[in-house]
Design a protein around this motif. Structure first.
Motif, PDB file in Angstrom:
ATOM      1  N   PRO A 238       1.944  -2.137   1.949  1.00 24.94           N
ATOM      2  CA  PRO A 238       1.061  -1.318   1.120  1.00 24.94           C
ATOM      3  C   PRO A 238       1.356  -1.462  -0.363  1.00 24.94           C
ATOM      4  O   PRO A 238       2.438  -1.902  -0.762  1.00 24.94           O
ATOM      5  N   GLY A 239       0.385  -1.076  -1.163  1.00 26.25           N
ATOM      6  CA  GLY A 239       0.577  -1.079  -2.609  1.00 26.25           C
ATOM      7  C   GLY A 239      -0.551  -0.347  -3.293  1.00 26.25           C
ATOM      8  O   GLY A 239      -1.466   0.169  -2.640  1.00 26.25           O
ATOM      9  N   ASN A 240      -0.519  -0.319  -4.626  1.00 25.23           N
ATOM     10  CA  ASN A 240      -1.557   0.384  -5.383  1.00 25.23           C
ATOM     11  C   ASN A 240      -2.830  -0.457  -5.477  1.00 25.23           C
ATOM     12  O   ASN A 240      -2.973  -1.480  -4.801  1.00 25.23           O
ATOM     13  N   ALA A 241      -3.755  -0.023  -6.302  1.00 29.53           N
ATOM     14  CA  ALA A 241      -5.049  -0.703  -6.402  1.00 29.53           C
ATOM     15  C   ALA A 241      -4.898  -2.144  -6.873  1.00 29.53           C
ATOM     16  O   ALA A 241      -5.657  -3.030  -6.453  1.00 29.53           O
ATOM     17  N   TYR A 242      -3.928  -2.414  -7.742  1.00 28.14           N
ATOM     18  CA  TYR A 242      -3.711  -3.777  -8.227  1.00 28.14           C
ATOM     19  C   TYR A 242      -3.176  -4.668  -7.117  1.00 28.14           C
ATOM     20  O   TYR A 242      -3.580  -5.825  -6.986  1.00 28.14           O
ATOM     21  N   VAL A 243      -2.278  -4.126  -6.318  1.00 30.51           N
ATOM     22  CA  VAL A 243      -1.722  -4.896  -5.195  1.00 30.51           C
ATOM     23  C   VAL A 243      -2.804  -5.188  -4.160  1.00 30.51           C
ATOM     24  O   VAL A 243      -2.927  -6.321  -3.668  1.00 30.51           O
ATOM     25  N   ALA A 244      -3.598  -4.172  -3.826  1.00 33.33           N
ATOM     26  CA  ALA A 244      -4.675  -4.365  -2.845  1.00 33.33           C
ATOM     27  C   ALA A 244      -5.679  -5.391  -3.335  1.00 33.33           C
ATOM     28  O   ALA A 244      -6.125  -6.263  -2.572  1.00 33.33           O
ATOM     29  N   CYS A 245      -6.032  -5.313  -4.608  1.00 33.63           N
ATOM     30  CA  CYS A 245      -6.983  -6.273  -5.186  1.00 33.63           C
ATOM     31  C   CYS A 245      -6.400  -7.684  -5.157  1.00 33.63           C
ATOM     32  O   CYS A 245      -7.092  -8.652  -4.811  1.00 33.63           O
ATOM     33  N   ALA A 246      -5.131  -7.819  -5.491  1.00 34.28           N
ATOM     34  CA  ALA A 246      -4.496  -9.136  -5.482  1.00 34.28           C
ATOM     35  C   ALA A 246      -4.447  -9.719  -4.072  1.00 34.28           C
ATOM     36  O   ALA A 246      -4.710 -10.911  -3.874  1.00 34.28           O
ATOM     37  N   LYS A 247      -4.127  -8.886  -3.091  1.00 34.11           N
ATOM     38  CA  LYS A 247      -4.090  -9.368  -1.708  1.00 34.11           C
ATOM     39  C   LYS A 247      -5.469  -9.870  -1.279  1.00 34.11           C
ATOM     40  O   LYS A 247      -5.581 -10.895  -0.598  1.00 34.11           O
ATOM     41  N   ARG A 248      -6.499  -9.156  -1.675  1.00 29.68           N
ATOM     42  CA  ARG A 248      -7.856  -9.572  -1.316  1.00 29.68           C
ATOM     43  C   ARG A 248      -8.174 -10.943  -1.925  1.00 29.68           C
ATOM     44  O   ARG A 248      -8.785 -11.793  -1.275  1.00 29.68           O
ATOM     45  N   HIS A 249      -7.725 -11.183  -3.151  1.00 27.80           N
ATOM     46  CA  HIS A 249      -8.055 -12.443  -3.825  1.00 27.80           C
ATOM     47  C   HIS A 249      -7.247 -13.623  -3.302  1.00 27.80           C
ATOM     48  O   HIS A 249      -7.727 -14.766  -3.352  1.00 27.80           O
ATOM     49  N   VAL A 250      -6.034 -13.389  -2.813  1.00 24.29           N
ATOM     50  CA  VAL A 250      -5.229 -14.528  -2.344  1.00 24.29           C
ATOM     51  C   VAL A 250      -5.455 -14.822  -0.866  1.00 24.29           C
ATOM     52  O   VAL A 250      -4.928 -15.818  -0.347  1.00 24.29           O
ATOM     53  N   PHE A 251      -6.217 -13.968  -0.184  1.00 24.02           N
ATOM     54  CA  PHE A 251      -6.507 -14.227   1.224  1.00 24.02           C
ATOM     55  C   PHE A 251      -7.245 -15.563   1.360  1.00 24.02           C
ATOM     56  O   PHE A 251      -8.212 -15.830   0.657  1.00 24.02           O
TER      57      PHE A 251
END
Length: 457
Positions: A238-251
């Motif tokens: 888990p992480g904050n909004a920046y972490v979630a956004c980054a995970k979505r982009h590197v998928f």
């Protein structure tokens, strides 16, 4: 000021129920263009400049300055020292929780994480080879936040799956940094705020490497690799909004576990559980986040009233009362259903992250429940036990995605390869079939490759 929490009251018998229900489930999260743009820039920068970019962002956001990424590495000795330093009761709780999580996922691996094969009548072998990922990255929030349970839930199934390298990234922001709500850039030199319980959990869970970095820059480092960090196969945690956004982009570059939304709990009750228990269970998710959602379904109107009275009485005793009140007022609901079967139908429409079946005969209703991240059976099965120590994984699909997604598990740290070995006899039958279909698709090389193995009759 006296806080009050009044979840919406809905009834399935009301003519407005459908519209009210749809409005209740409408997601409140919105895309933040500023976050999207910032994350894209950070990802591109780390991909291009590696360690240097990660160090610069760590200094900017966490106030943590280091001469190299290696200087931000946590060692096995750090984990062991943290484990020895925490109170004995915490050590015992960590070990007990880890043992239960490990036992659950070992059983999961035996049930669905092993290779298999069979041979048909002509000797052709068909099967599936299951192998672990080589290297995974686990993100755990750090600093003042303490999420040792998240570390256990992510690292242990990876370990059970057979992953050889488990890399932890956990921010350790300096006091006064942007990450701790300060102005940033004014922090005194030091190691940052390392959470001893998280490091102790790393010791118990078998983490192999760890770095005190966080945010989108940590996700980028794991996804693309840097001069110091290897590129991983998958990123979870888990992480904050920046972490979630980054995970979505590197998928796609790497695998990810999921993009989790706000926490959710749905309690499906028959009115037999003490109202205080249910009220506190609703609080247990509401206290996470103002956007969290807590819903109660019950066919007994008097029981809904009793739970509301319990909410009114217990709310002032909660340290996070303001967050709970906002969550329940904005997104909570007490829903009167005609009967328990209808409650089960509505539950399937919601497909909640956590579903408590708080009734006298949970086994009677459980077969009707098809969509939920985790189902907690019976009045004594508090969802909070699942968060920490029951053994099943607490990383669960949110926002209705339990309709097609599953909890994090051993299978998320494995991949599957199909096994096919065609015998000479099998090639005679399969070759003719494949050639016929390939010719129908206009793929002559496919057809001839199959026909070449046909023996003259």
């Amino acid at each position: 000021m006296t806080l009050a929490a009044a979840p919406a009251r809905l009834s399935t018998a009301a003519s407005s129920f459908e519209a009210d229900f749809v409005a209740l489930l409408r997601g409140s999260a919105t895309t933040d263009d500023a976050i999207e743009q910032r994350v894209r820039a950070i990802l591109a920068d780390v991909q291009q400049r590696g360690d240097t970019a990660v160090l610069e962002y760590t200094a900017l956001f966490d106030g943590l300055r280091a001469p190299s990424l290696a200087a931000l590495e946590l060692t096995q000795a750090d984990f062991a020292a943290a484990f020895d330093a925490i109170p004995a009761a915490q050590r015992e709780a960590l070990q007990a929780a880890a043992a239960r999580v490990r036992s659950y996922h070992a059983a999961q691996k035996r049930a669905c994480g092993e290779s298999w094969s069979y041979r048909d009548a002509d000797g052709t072998l068909l099967g599936q080879k299951v192998t672990p990922l080589d290297c995974v990255g686990i993100y755990v929030p750090g600093g003042k936040a303490a999420y040792p349970s998240s570390l256990l839930m992510n690292a242990i199934p990876a370990h059970v799956a057979g992953v050889q390298e488990i890399i932890l990234v956990v921010p350790a922001p300096m006091r006064g940094s942007l990450a701790t709500g300060g102005a940033g850039g004014q922090a005194a030199p030091g190691p940052g705020e390392r959470n001893a319980l998280v490091l102790a959990a790393a010791h118990v869970a078998g983490v192999t490497r760890a770095y005190t970095i966080g945010g989108a820059q940590a996700v980028a480092a794991l996804a693309y690799g840097t001069q110091t960090l290897p590129r991983v196969d998958k990123i979870t945690g888990p992480g904050n909004a920046y972490v979630a956004c980054a995970k979505r982009h590197v998928f796609g570059t790497v695998g990810i576990d999921m993009i989790a939304g706000p926490s959710e709990i749905l309690v499906l009750a028959d009115g037999s559980t003490p109202p205080d228990w249910v009220a506190m269970d609703l609080f247990s998710q509401a206290e996470h986040d103002e956007l969290a959602q807590s819903i109660l379904l019950c066919p007994d109107a008097a029981y809904l009233d009793a739970v509301q009275h319990a909410i009114d009485r217990l709310l002032p005793t909660m340290p996070r009362a303001a967050i709970i009140a906002k969550s329940l007022n904005d997104r909570g609901a007490l829903i009167l259903t005609r009967d328990m079967p209808e409650a089960c139908t509505i539950s399937n429409r919601i497909a909640p992250e956590h579903l408590e079946l708080s009734c006298q005969d949970p086994q009677r209703w459980e077969p009707l429940l098809r969509h939920a991240g985790a189902i907690f059976l019976g009045a004594y099965t508090s969802e909070s036990l699942g968060d920490y120590c029951a053994g099943a994984n607490h990383v669960l699909p949110t926002g209705g995605t339990a309709r097609f997604s599953s909890p994090l598990g051993v299978y998320d740290f494995q991949k599957r390869s199909s096994l096919v070995e065609v015998s000479a006899a099998g090639a005679q039958t399969l070759g003719a079939i494949a050639a016929e279909l390939a010719q129908g698709e206009g793929l002559q090389a496919h057809a001839q490759a199959a026909q070449m193995r046909l023996q003259p009759r």
